[in-house]
Design a protein around this motif. Structure first.
Motif, PDB file in Angstrom:
ATOM      1  N   TYR A 106       0.825  -1.206   0.000  1.00 24.20           N
ATOM      2  CA  TYR A 106       0.000   0.000   0.000  1.00 24.20           C
ATOM      3  C   TYR A 106       0.862   1.261   0.000  1.00 24.20           C
ATOM      4  CZ  TYR A 106      -3.378   3.523   1.373  1.00 24.20           C
ATOM      5  OH  TYR A 106      -4.150   4.650   1.427  1.00 24.20           O
ATOM      6  N   ALA A 107       1.921   1.280   0.803  1.00 23.91           N
ATOM      7  CA  ALA A 107       2.786   2.467   0.862  1.00 23.91           C
ATOM      8  C   ALA A 107       3.463   2.715  -0.479  1.00 23.91           C
ATOM      9  CB  ALA A 107       3.832   2.308   1.961  1.00 23.91           C
ATOM     10  N   ASN A 108       3.975   1.660  -1.110  1.00 22.26           N
ATOM     11  CA  ASN A 108       4.652   1.841  -2.394  1.00 22.26           C
ATOM     12  C   ASN A 108       3.688   2.264  -3.498  1.00 22.26           C
ATOM     13  OD1 ASN A 108       7.297   1.349  -1.622  1.00 22.26           O
ATOM     14  ND2 ASN A 108       7.068  -0.847  -1.829  1.00 22.26           N
ATOM     15  N   SER A 109       2.524   1.660  -3.540  1.00 14.16           N
ATOM     16  CA  SER A 109       1.560   2.041  -4.582  1.00 14.16           C
ATOM     17  C   SER A 109       1.015   3.447  -4.335  1.00 14.16           C
ATOM     18  CB  SER A 109       0.426   1.028  -4.670  1.00 14.16           C
ATOM     19  OG  SER A 109      -0.318   1.024  -3.486  1.00 14.16           O
ATOM     20  N   SER A 110       0.861   3.831  -3.079  1.00 10.82           N
ATOM     21  CA  SER A 110       0.386   5.180  -2.774  1.00 10.82           C
ATOM     22  C   SER A 110       1.396   6.230  -3.207  1.00 10.82           C
ATOM     23  CB  SER A 110       0.113   5.321  -1.280  1.00 10.82           C
ATOM     24  OG  SER A 110      -0.933   4.473  -0.891  1.00 10.82           O
ATOM     25  N   VAL A 111       2.664   5.970  -2.965  1.00 12.28           N
ATOM     26  CA  VAL A 111       3.696   6.921  -3.382  1.00 12.28           C
ATOM     27  C   VAL A 111       3.726   7.021  -4.903  1.00 12.28           C
ATOM     28  CG1 VAL A 111       6.187   7.306  -3.472  1.00 12.28           C
ATOM     29  CG2 VAL A 111       5.115   6.696  -1.322  1.00 12.28           C
ATOM     30  N   GLN A 112       3.585   5.913  -5.590  1.00 12.14           N
ATOM     31  CA  GLN A 112       3.588   5.947  -7.053  1.00 12.14           C
ATOM     32  C   GLN A 112       2.392   6.732  -7.589  1.00 12.14           C
ATOM     33  OE1 GLN A 112       3.759   1.914  -8.411  1.00 12.14           O
ATOM     34  NE2 GLN A 112       5.952   1.729  -8.055  1.00 12.14           N
ATOM     35  N   ASN A 113       1.245   6.642  -6.942  1.00 13.93           N
ATOM     36  CA  ASN A 113       0.043   7.332  -7.415  1.00 13.93           C
ATOM     37  C   ASN A 113       0.022   8.812  -7.047  1.00 13.93           C
ATOM     38  OD1 ASN A 113      -0.967   4.993  -8.547  1.00 13.93           O
ATOM     39  ND2 ASN A 113      -2.131   4.447  -6.735  1.00 13.93           N
ATOM     40  N   PHE A 114       0.466   9.149  -5.844  1.00  9.87           N
ATOM     41  CA  PHE A 114       0.324  10.511  -5.360  1.00  9.87           C
ATOM     42  C   PHE A 114       1.535  11.401  -5.648  1.00  9.87           C
ATOM     43  CE2 PHE A 114      -2.524   8.216  -2.308  1.00  9.87           C
ATOM     44  CZ  PHE A 114      -3.696   8.664  -2.889  1.00  9.87           C
ATOM     45  N   ALA A 115       2.668  10.820  -5.974  1.00 16.79           N
ATOM     46  CA  ALA A 115       3.861  11.633  -6.213  1.00 16.79           C
ATOM     47  C   ALA A 115       4.634  11.148  -7.443  1.00 16.79           C
ATOM     48  CB  ALA A 115       4.755  11.609  -4.980  1.00 16.79           C
ATOM     49  N   PRO A 116       3.968  11.083  -8.608  1.00 19.03           N
ATOM     50  CA  PRO A 116       4.696  10.607  -9.798  1.00 19.03           C
ATOM     51  C   PRO A 116       5.730  11.637 -10.262  1.00 19.03           C
ATOM     52  CG  PRO A 116       2.513  11.369 -10.414  1.00 19.03           C
ATOM     53  CD  PRO A 116       2.596  11.446  -8.920  1.00 19.03           C
ATOM     54  N   GLY A 117       6.867  11.132 -10.671  1.00 16.09           N
ATOM     55  CA  GLY A 117       7.907  12.004 -11.220  1.00 16.09           C
ATOM     56  C   GLY A 117       8.629  12.854 -10.202  1.00 16.09           C
ATOM     57  N   THR A 118       8.548  12.525  -8.917  1.00 16.03           N
ATOM     58  CA  THR A 118       9.242  13.313  -7.893  1.00 16.03           C
ATOM     59  C   THR A 118      10.303  12.450  -7.216  1.00 16.03           C
ATOM     60  OG1 THR A 118       7.695  12.705  -6.150  1.00 16.03           O
ATOM     61  CG2 THR A 118       7.147  14.652  -7.441  1.00 16.03           C
ATOM     62  N   LEU A 119      11.078  13.090  -6.398  1.00  9.87           N
ATOM     63  CA  LEU A 119      12.106  12.382  -5.646  1.00  9.87           C
ATOM     64  C   LEU A 119      11.481  11.381  -4.675  1.00  9.87           C
ATOM     65  CD1 LEU A 119      15.107  12.087  -4.956  1.00  9.87           C
ATOM     66  CD2 LEU A 119      14.798  13.876  -3.249  1.00  9.87           C
ATOM     67  N   LEU A 120      10.306  11.702  -4.158  1.00 10.61           N
ATOM     68  CA  LEU A 120       9.620  10.800  -3.232  1.00 10.61           C
ATOM     69  C   LEU A 120       9.324   9.459  -3.894  1.00 10.61           C
ATOM     70  CD1 LEU A 120       8.435  10.560  -0.399  1.00 10.61           C
ATOM     71  CD2 LEU A 120       6.296  11.447  -1.306  1.00 10.61           C
ATOM     72  N   ARG A 121       8.977   9.491  -5.183  1.00 13.55           N
ATOM     73  CA  ARG A 121       8.713   8.239  -5.898  1.00 13.55           C
ATOM     74  C   ARG A 121       9.981   7.401  -5.983  1.00 13.55           C
ATOM     75  NH1 ARG A 121       8.809   5.551 -10.656  1.00 13.55           N
ATOM     76  NH2 ARG A 121       6.937   4.413 -11.254  1.00 13.55           N
ATOM     77  N   ASP A 122      11.118   8.079  -6.159  1.00 12.43           N
ATOM     78  CA  ASP A 122      12.385   7.355  -6.214  1.00 12.43           C
ATOM     79  C   ASP A 122      12.775   6.782  -4.858  1.00 12.43           C
ATOM     80  OD1 ASP A 122      12.581   7.976  -8.893  1.00 12.43           O
ATOM     81  OD2 ASP A 122      13.736   9.800  -8.519  1.00 12.43           O
ATOM     82  N   LEU A 123      12.266   7.378  -3.812  1.00 18.16           N
ATOM     83  CA  LEU A 123      12.582   6.916  -2.449  1.00 18.16           C
ATOM     84  C   LEU A 123      11.476   6.049  -1.865  1.00 18.16           C
ATOM     85  CD1 LEU A 123      14.061  10.208  -0.998  1.00 18.16           C
ATOM     86  CD2 LEU A 123      15.314   8.208  -1.793  1.00 18.16           C
ATOM     87  N   ARG A 124      10.625   5.466  -2.713  1.00 18.78           N
ATOM     88  CA  ARG A 124       9.477   4.703  -2.214  1.00 18.78           C
ATOM     89  C   ARG A 124       9.892   3.477  -1.408  1.00 18.78           C
ATOM     90  NH1 ARG A 124       9.517   3.798  -7.766  1.00 18.78           N
ATOM     91  NH2 ARG A 124       9.702   1.613  -8.348  1.00 18.78           N
ATOM     92  N   PHE A 125      11.089   2.949  -1.665  1.00 20.35           N
ATOM     93  CA  PHE A 125      11.584   1.835  -0.847  1.00 20.35           C
ATOM     94  C   PHE A 125      11.677   2.263   0.613  1.00 20.35           C
ATOM     95  CE2 PHE A 125      15.170  -0.139   1.322  1.00 20.35           C
ATOM     96  CZ  PHE A 125      14.816  -1.473   1.246  1.00 20.35           C
ATOM     97  N   PHE A 126      12.225   3.448   0.852  1.00 18.04           N
ATOM     98  CA  PHE A 126      12.383   3.923   2.225  1.00 18.04           C
ATOM     99  C   PHE A 126      11.048   4.318   2.842  1.00 18.04           C
ATOM    100  CE2 PHE A 126      16.520   4.688   0.214  1.00 18.04           C
ATOM    101  CZ  PHE A 126      17.294   3.892   1.042  1.00 18.04           C
ATOM    102  N   VAL A 127      10.129   4.809   2.026  1.00 19.15           N
ATOM    103  CA  VAL A 127       8.790   5.122   2.526  1.00 19.15           C
ATOM    104  C   VAL A 127       8.100   3.835   2.978  1.00 19.15           C
ATOM    105  CG1 VAL A 127       6.511   5.986   1.871  1.00 19.15           C
ATOM    106  CG2 VAL A 127       8.567   7.207   1.129  1.00 19.15           C
ATOM    107  N   GLY A 128       8.198   2.787   2.169  1.00 24.12           N
ATOM    108  CA  GLY A 128       7.618   1.493   2.542  1.00 24.12           C
ATOM    109  C   GLY A 128       8.267   0.920   3.782  1.00 24.12           C
ATOM    110  N   LEU A 129       9.588   1.041   3.854  1.00 21.03           N
ATOM    111  CA  LEU A 129      10.313   0.540   5.017  1.00 21.03           C
ATOM    112  C   LEU A 129       9.894   1.274   6.283  1.00 21.03           C
ATOM    113  CD1 LEU A 129      12.549  -1.533   5.589  1.00 21.03           C
ATOM    114  CD2 LEU A 129      14.195   0.322   5.369  1.00 21.03           C
TER     115      LEU A 129
END
Length: 81
Positions: free
Chosen positions: A33-56
């Motif tokens: 859920y965390a990874n898919s949420s980051v991909q949907n809500f922050a496409p093309g940003t640095l946060l999307r690239d850091l989705r591993f750490f957001v999920g962690l």
């Protein structure tokens, strides 16, 4: 030494396996859920690239809260420290 009777070994193992499976399932769901949420809500940003750490971080927070809840329930039921 202890006032509580010992549980049979098979019961302890069964409880451990069930709790491990339950917590692993919850961790997987939070991670997904965390990874898919980051991909949907922050496409093309640095946060999307850091989705591993957001999920962690999300998994760490959820499992920490669940650990507190489990320990609270264990102490209320008399099986805690």
């Amino acid at each position: 030494m202890s006032d509580q009777p010992q549980k049979p070994l098979w019961q302890t193992i069964l409880i451990s396996l069930v709790m491990t499976a339950l917590l692993a399932g919850i961790a997987w769901a939070v991670w997904t859920y965390a990874n898919s949420s980051v991909q949907n809500f922050a496409p093309g940003t640095l946060l999307r690239d850091l989705r591993f750490f957001v999920g962690l971080l999300a998994v760490f927070l959820v499992l920490s809260i669940l650990d507190r809840i489990i320990e609270f329930v264990k102490t209320k039921l008399g099986g805690g420290h």
